[in-house]
Design a protein around this motif. Structure first.
Motif, PDB file in Angstrom:
ATOM      1  N   LYS A 168       0.834  -1.304  -0.059  1.00  0.00           N
ATOM      2  CA  LYS A 168      -0.237   0.028  -0.207  1.00  0.00           C
ATOM      3  C   LYS A 168       0.781   1.220  -0.058  1.00  0.00           C
ATOM      4  O   LYS A 168       0.566   2.331  -0.637  1.00  0.00           O
ATOM      5  N   ALA A 169       2.012   1.176   0.638  1.00  0.00           N
ATOM      6  CA  ALA A 169       2.752   2.545   0.885  1.00  0.00           C
ATOM      7  C   ALA A 169       3.685   2.474  -0.433  1.00  0.00           C
ATOM      8  O   ALA A 169       3.820   3.539  -1.007  1.00  0.00           O
ATOM      9  N   LYS A 170       3.768   1.393  -1.183  1.00  0.00           N
ATOM     10  CA  LYS A 170       4.461   1.672  -2.455  1.00  0.00           C
ATOM     11  C   LYS A 170       3.489   2.304  -3.657  1.00  0.00           C
ATOM     12  O   LYS A 170       3.809   3.297  -4.455  1.00  0.00           O
ATOM     13  N   GLY A 171       2.132   1.922  -3.429  1.00  0.00           N
ATOM     14  CA  GLY A 171       1.349   2.309  -4.456  1.00  0.00           C
ATOM     15  C   GLY A 171       1.087   3.882  -4.240  1.00  0.00           C
ATOM     16  O   GLY A 171       1.050   4.616  -4.888  1.00  0.00           O
ATOM     17  N   LEU A 172       1.035   4.093  -2.818  1.00  0.00           N
ATOM     18  CA  LEU A 172       0.830   5.664  -2.492  1.00  0.00           C
ATOM     19  C   LEU A 172       2.117   6.503  -3.130  1.00  0.00           C
ATOM     20  O   LEU A 172       1.861   7.723  -3.831  1.00  0.00           O
ATOM     21  N   LEU A 173       3.402   5.923  -3.148  1.00  0.00           N
ATOM     22  CA  LEU A 173       4.387   6.825  -3.620  1.00  0.00           C
ATOM     23  C   LEU A 173       4.360   6.697  -4.896  1.00  0.00           C
ATOM     24  O   LEU A 173       4.920   7.654  -5.611  1.00  0.00           O
ATOM     25  N   MET A 174       3.804   5.692  -5.620  1.00  0.00           N
ATOM     26  CA  MET A 174       3.830   5.720  -6.962  1.00  0.00           C
ATOM     27  C   MET A 174       2.887   6.702  -7.613  1.00  0.00           C
ATOM     28  O   MET A 174       2.955   7.371  -8.353  1.00  0.00           O
ATOM     29  N   ASP A 175       1.689   6.808  -6.754  1.00  0.00           N
ATOM     30  CA  ASP A 175       0.551   7.416  -7.277  1.00  0.00           C
ATOM     31  C   ASP A 175       1.058   9.038  -7.074  1.00  0.00           C
ATOM     32  O   ASP A 175       0.595   9.934  -7.867  1.00  0.00           O
ATOM     33  N   GLU A 176       1.480   9.406  -5.720  1.00  0.00           N
ATOM     34  CA  GLU A 176       1.689  10.848  -5.331  1.00  0.00           C
ATOM     35  C   GLU A 176       3.045  11.329  -5.972  1.00  0.00           C
ATOM     36  O   GLU A 176       3.106  12.680  -6.282  1.00  0.00           O
ATOM     37  N   ILE A 177       4.077  10.557  -5.906  1.00  0.00           N
ATOM     38  CA  ILE A 177       5.144  11.168  -6.518  1.00  0.00           C
ATOM     39  C   ILE A 177       5.775  10.810  -7.839  1.00  0.00           C
ATOM     40  O   ILE A 177       6.706  11.338  -8.495  1.00  0.00           O
ATOM     41  N   GLY A 178       5.126   9.595  -8.526  1.00  0.00           N
ATOM     42  CA  GLY A 178       5.459   9.238  -9.720  1.00  0.00           C
ATOM     43  C   GLY A 178       6.480   8.201  -9.871  1.00  0.00           C
ATOM     44  O   GLY A 178       7.136   8.390 -10.730  1.00  0.00           O
ATOM     45  N   LEU A 179       6.787   7.828  -8.515  1.00  0.00           N
ATOM     46  CA  LEU A 179       7.902   6.625  -8.711  1.00  0.00           C
ATOM     47  C   LEU A 179       7.625   5.237  -9.345  1.00  0.00           C
ATOM     48  O   LEU A 179       6.313   5.069  -9.365  1.00  0.00           O
ATOM     49  N   SER A 180       8.569   4.704  -9.749  1.00  0.00           N
ATOM     50  CA  SER A 180       8.251   3.359 -10.103  1.00  0.00           C
ATOM     51  C   SER A 180       8.039   2.569  -9.052  1.00  0.00           C
ATOM     52  O   SER A 180       8.412   3.050  -8.042  1.00  0.00           O
ATOM     53  N   GLU A 181       7.708   1.270  -9.339  1.00  0.00           N
ATOM     54  CA  GLU A 181       7.605   0.393  -8.168  1.00  0.00           C
ATOM     55  C   GLU A 181       8.925   0.231  -7.349  1.00  0.00           C
ATOM     56  O   GLU A 181       9.184  -0.023  -6.433  1.00  0.00           O
ATOM     57  N   GLN A 208      -0.297   5.827   7.038  1.00  0.00           N
ATOM     58  CA  GLN A 208      -0.983   6.635   8.052  1.00  0.00           C
ATOM     59  C   GLN A 208      -0.781   8.033   7.959  1.00  0.00           C
ATOM     60  O   GLN A 208      -1.973   8.719   8.056  1.00  0.00           O
ATOM     61  N   ALA A 209       0.364   8.580   7.479  1.00  0.00           N
ATOM     62  CA  ALA A 209       0.370   9.915   7.274  1.00  0.00           C
ATOM     63  C   ALA A 209      -0.441  10.461   6.128  1.00  0.00           C
ATOM     64  O   ALA A 209      -0.806  11.489   6.087  1.00  0.00           O
ATOM     65  N   ARG A 210      -0.384   9.643   5.043  1.00  0.00           N
ATOM     66  CA  ARG A 210      -1.199   9.985   4.089  1.00  0.00           C
ATOM     67  C   ARG A 210      -2.487   9.930   4.557  1.00  0.00           C
ATOM     68  O   ARG A 210      -3.628  10.797   3.835  1.00  0.00           O
ATOM     69  N   ASP A 211      -3.195   9.282   5.184  1.00  0.00           N
ATOM     70  CA  ASP A 211      -4.537   9.208   5.723  1.00  0.00           C
ATOM     71  C   ASP A 211      -4.797  10.405   6.440  1.00  0.00           C
ATOM     72  O   ASP A 211      -6.034  10.867   6.388  1.00  0.00           O
ATOM     73  N   LEU A 212      -3.901  11.024   7.212  1.00  0.00           N
ATOM     74  CA  LEU A 212      -4.116  12.091   7.945  1.00  0.00           C
ATOM     75  C   LEU A 212      -4.512  13.256   7.079  1.00  0.00           C
ATOM     76  O   LEU A 212      -4.794  14.275   7.504  1.00  0.00           O
ATOM     77  N   LEU A 213      -3.680  13.220   5.960  1.00  0.00           N
ATOM     78  CA  LEU A 213      -3.753  14.284   4.952  1.00  0.00           C
ATOM     79  C   LEU A 213      -5.078  14.331   4.092  1.00  0.00           C
ATOM     80  O   LEU A 213      -5.422  15.343   3.464  1.00  0.00           O
ATOM     81  N   LYS A 214      -5.570  13.344   4.211  1.00  0.00           N
ATOM     82  CA  LYS A 214      -6.848  13.392   3.419  1.00  0.00           C
ATOM     83  C   LYS A 214      -7.975  14.474   3.527  1.00  0.00           C
ATOM     84  O   LYS A 214      -8.182  14.329   5.038  1.00  0.00           O
ATOM     85  N   PRO A 215      -8.621  15.037   2.917  1.00  0.00           N
ATOM     86  CA  PRO A 215      -9.545  15.906   3.193  1.00  0.00           C
ATOM     87  C   PRO A 215     -10.887  15.378   3.729  1.00  0.00           C
ATOM     88  O   PRO A 215     -11.087  14.095   3.490  1.00  0.00           O
ATOM     89  N   PRO A 216     -11.421  15.780   4.919  1.00  0.00           N
ATOM     90  CA  PRO A 216     -12.452  15.106   5.338  1.00  0.00           C
ATOM     91  C   PRO A 216     -13.678  15.092   4.243  1.00  0.00           C
ATOM     92  O   PRO A 216     -13.979  15.779   3.398  1.00  0.00           O
ATOM     93  N   GLY A 217     -14.491  13.565   4.483  1.00  0.00           N
ATOM     94  CA  GLY A 217     -15.433  13.378   3.607  1.00  0.00           C
ATOM     95  C   GLY A 217     -15.115  12.751   2.461  1.00  0.00           C
ATOM     96  O   GLY A 217     -15.747  12.186   1.506  1.00  0.00           O
TER      97      GLY A 217
END
Length: 217
Positions: A168-181, A208-217
């Motif tokens: 899940k962390a790899k997926g976030l880094l790939m989506d948010e920063i554009g890194l390869s796997e 967990q840090a990414r979850d904290l930054l998600k906007p509510p709702g």
């Protein structure tokens, strides 16, 4: 019948020399109404084992196991009651020990309930002194095997959980920063090394840090 804890019964000084392959055992006995406890503890003492206590009911078994630290628990019963089995289940969950039940009840239900409560051996139709040691050895072997299997299962479940966090962390880094796997994995590994933490711990913190930054709702 009131609950009593009888004092430890020392090994018989004239006992048969114990099998060098079988170290002396610390045994807790529970008298659940079958009136064979004396026979059991006499045979245990004859074989050089130590009876650390004798309970007149299973009510205090959990506290006694914690305090007396037996290697094995023996329940002598005409037919183990529901309350007795519940106390055994508590011990099996909180402070597991090999448990042997000697019973005169050959019906299926109490036997199944005893196994669910964590009993390692359920022996029916009388107690023969010469069978006592082999029964204990089988119960201990089965207990150790089941503990090893539980440990392997818990390890496999932990590894699966850790892998999910890393993926899940790899997926976030790939989506948010554009890194390869491969880059995402290398980034997580470097974070773990720099912080002296396990890879799964770092991955969990990232998610967990990414979850904290998600906007509510």
């Amino acid at each position: 019948m009131g609950t009593r804890i009888r004092p430890p019964i020392q090994p018989d000084p004239g006992a048969t020399a114990p099998d060098p392959n079988c170290a002396p055992l610390r045994v807790l006995l529970i008298n659940d109404g079958a009136h064979r406890v004396n026979l059991i503890h006499d045979e245990l003492a004859r074989q050089g084992h130590l009876v650390v206590g004798v309970l007149d009911s299973a009510l205090l078994i959990h506290d006694c196991v914690l305090r007396l630290q037996p290697d094995v628990v023996i329940l002598d019963s005409e037919s183990p009651s529901r309350d007795t089995l519940e106390h055994l289940a508590t011990v099996s969950s909180a402070c597991p020990r090999p448990v042997v039940v000697f019973s005169e009840d050959a019906s299926h239900a109490p036997m199944q309930q005893a196994i669910k409560a964590g009993v390692s051996a359920y022996v029916i139709a009388g107690l023969q002194p010469q069978r006592l040691l082999p029964v204990l050895q089988v119960a201990i072997a089965r207990f150790e095997q089941e503990r090893e299997l539980r440990g392997q299962l818990e390890m496999a479940q932990a590894q699966l959980s850790e892998r999910k966090w890393v993926d899940k962390a790899k997926g976030l880094l790939m989506d948010e920063i554009g890194l390869s796997e491969e880059q995402a994995f290398a980034h997580l590994r470097k974070l773990a090394m720099d912080r002296g933490q396990r890879l799964a711990e770092v991955a969990q913190r990232v998610v967990q840090a990414r979850d904290l930054l998600k906007p509510p709702g």
